[in-house]
Design a protein around this motif. Structure first.
Motif, mmCIF file in Angstrom:
data_model
loop_
_atom_site.group_PDB
_atom_site.id
_atom_site.type_symbol
_atom_site.label_atom_id
_atom_site.label_comp_id
_atom_site.label_asym_id
_atom_site.label_seq_id
_atom_site.Cartn_x
_atom_site.Cartn_y
_atom_site.Cartn_z
ATOM 1 N N ALA A 1 0.834 -1.205 0.000
ATOM 2 C CA ALA A 1 0.000 0.000 0.000
ATOM 3 C C ALA A 1 0.867 1.252 0.000
ATOM 4 O O ALA A 1 0.567 2.223 -0.713
ATOM 5 C CB ALA A 1 -0.938 -0.011 1.207
ATOM 6 N N TRP A 2 1.944 1.260 0.790
ATOM 7 C CA TRP A 2 2.855 2.409 0.795
ATOM 8 C C TRP A 2 3.381 2.693 -0.607
ATOM 9 O O TRP A 2 3.495 3.845 -1.014
ATOM 10 C CB TRP A 2 4.036 2.182 1.719
ATOM 11 N N ASN B 1 -8.621 6.600 -0.754
ATOM 12 C CA ASN B 1 -8.743 6.613 0.701
ATOM 13 C C ASN B 1 -8.526 5.255 1.356
ATOM 14 O O ASN B 1 -8.376 5.167 2.565
ATOM 15 C CB ASN B 1 -10.120 7.137 1.112
ATOM 16 N N SER B 2 -8.557 4.211 0.551
ATOM 17 C CA SER B 2 -8.321 2.882 1.108
ATOM 18 C C SER B 2 -7.778 1.955 0.031
ATOM 19 O O SER B 2 -7.946 2.195 -1.168
ATOM 20 C CB SER B 2 -9.603 2.293 1.708
ATOM 21 N N GLN B 3 -7.110 0.912 0.508
ATOM 22 C CA GLN B 3 -6.614 -0.140 -0.376
ATOM 23 C C GLN B 3 -6.960 -1.480 0.264
ATOM 24 O O GLN B 3 -7.076 -1.585 1.487
ATOM 25 C CB GLN B 3 -5.093 -0.042 -0.549
ATOM 26 N N VAL B 4 -7.110 -2.495 -0.572
ATOM 27 C CA VAL B 4 -7.332 -3.851 -0.087
ATOM 28 C C VAL B 4 -6.295 -4.748 -0.757
ATOM 29 O O VAL B 4 -6.141 -4.716 -1.982
ATOM 30 C CB VAL B 4 -8.762 -4.348 -0.400
ATOM 31 N N TRP B 5 -5.604 -5.530 0.058
ATOM 32 C CA TRP B 5 -4.565 -6.432 -0.432
ATOM 33 C C TRP B 5 -4.873 -7.862 -0.021
ATOM 34 O O TRP B 5 -5.324 -8.121 1.102
ATOM 35 C CB TRP B 5 -3.203 -6.022 0.134
ATOM 36 N N ALA C 1 -6.128 2.006 5.420
ATOM 37 C CA ALA C 1 -6.576 3.387 5.266
ATOM 38 C C ALA C 1 -5.428 4.216 4.733
ATOM 39 O O ALA C 1 -4.305 4.125 5.215
ATOM 40 C CB ALA C 1 -7.030 3.938 6.624
ATOM 41 N N VAL C 2 -5.703 5.023 3.728
ATOM 42 C CA VAL C 2 -4.710 5.922 3.141
ATOM 43 C C VAL C 2 -4.932 7.301 3.766
ATOM 44 O O VAL C 2 -6.028 7.871 3.641
ATOM 45 C CB VAL C 2 -4.830 5.975 1.607
#
Length: 136
Positions: free
Chosen positions: A65-66, A105-109, A129-130
């Motif tokens: 995500a980063w 605003n968000s990511q899913v991995w 959460a971003v």
């Protein structure tokens, strides 16, 4: 956060370093890390502690995500689930994470953890959460 900034984070003290998690591949589309299974990672009966698998999964997801955050933003885990599929007493785990969603605003991995024989040990999904980079 860019790859060179993550290189700096690899050397910092903390849980990732204490558990022997190693960075294998870092890209916005795929993150791979490995972790040994030894005395640091087991529960009292000598089997891999599910929490150790979750630490590995969240580390993979957060790092990915980063790598997808725009300048001035960073990601923090907000929800994680894990299905533990196979017990382990020793060996090496390899975790591979791929993004399912990379939003503003968000990511899913999705993270799959396998052992040295390529057998599945754990599968996890992590929502991140971003947010703006915290000061300091």
């Amino acid at each position: 956060m860019k790859t060179d900034q993550i290189e700096d984070l690899k050397e910092r003290e903390g849980l990732v370093r204490d558990l022997g998690i190693e960075y294998v591949e870092l890209s916005p589309e795929r993150v791979e890390m490995s972790m040994p299974v030894d005395a640091r990672h087991v529960q009292p009966l000598g089997f891999l502690h599910g929490g150790a698998s979750v630490v590995l999964a969240e580390t993979v997801a957060t790092t990915g995500a980063w790598l997808n955050c725009p300048d001035g933003k960073v990601a923090f885990g907000s929800e994680i689930n894990a299905s533990h599929l196979r017990p382990k007493r020793s060996g090496t785990l390899v975790a591979v994470g791929t993004p399912l969603r990379r939003g503003r605003n968000s990511q899913v991995w999705q993270v799959e953890i396998r052992d040295e024989g390529d057998k599945p040990v754990c599968v996890s999904r992590c929502t991140l959460a971003v947010v703006d980079v915290p000061e300091g």
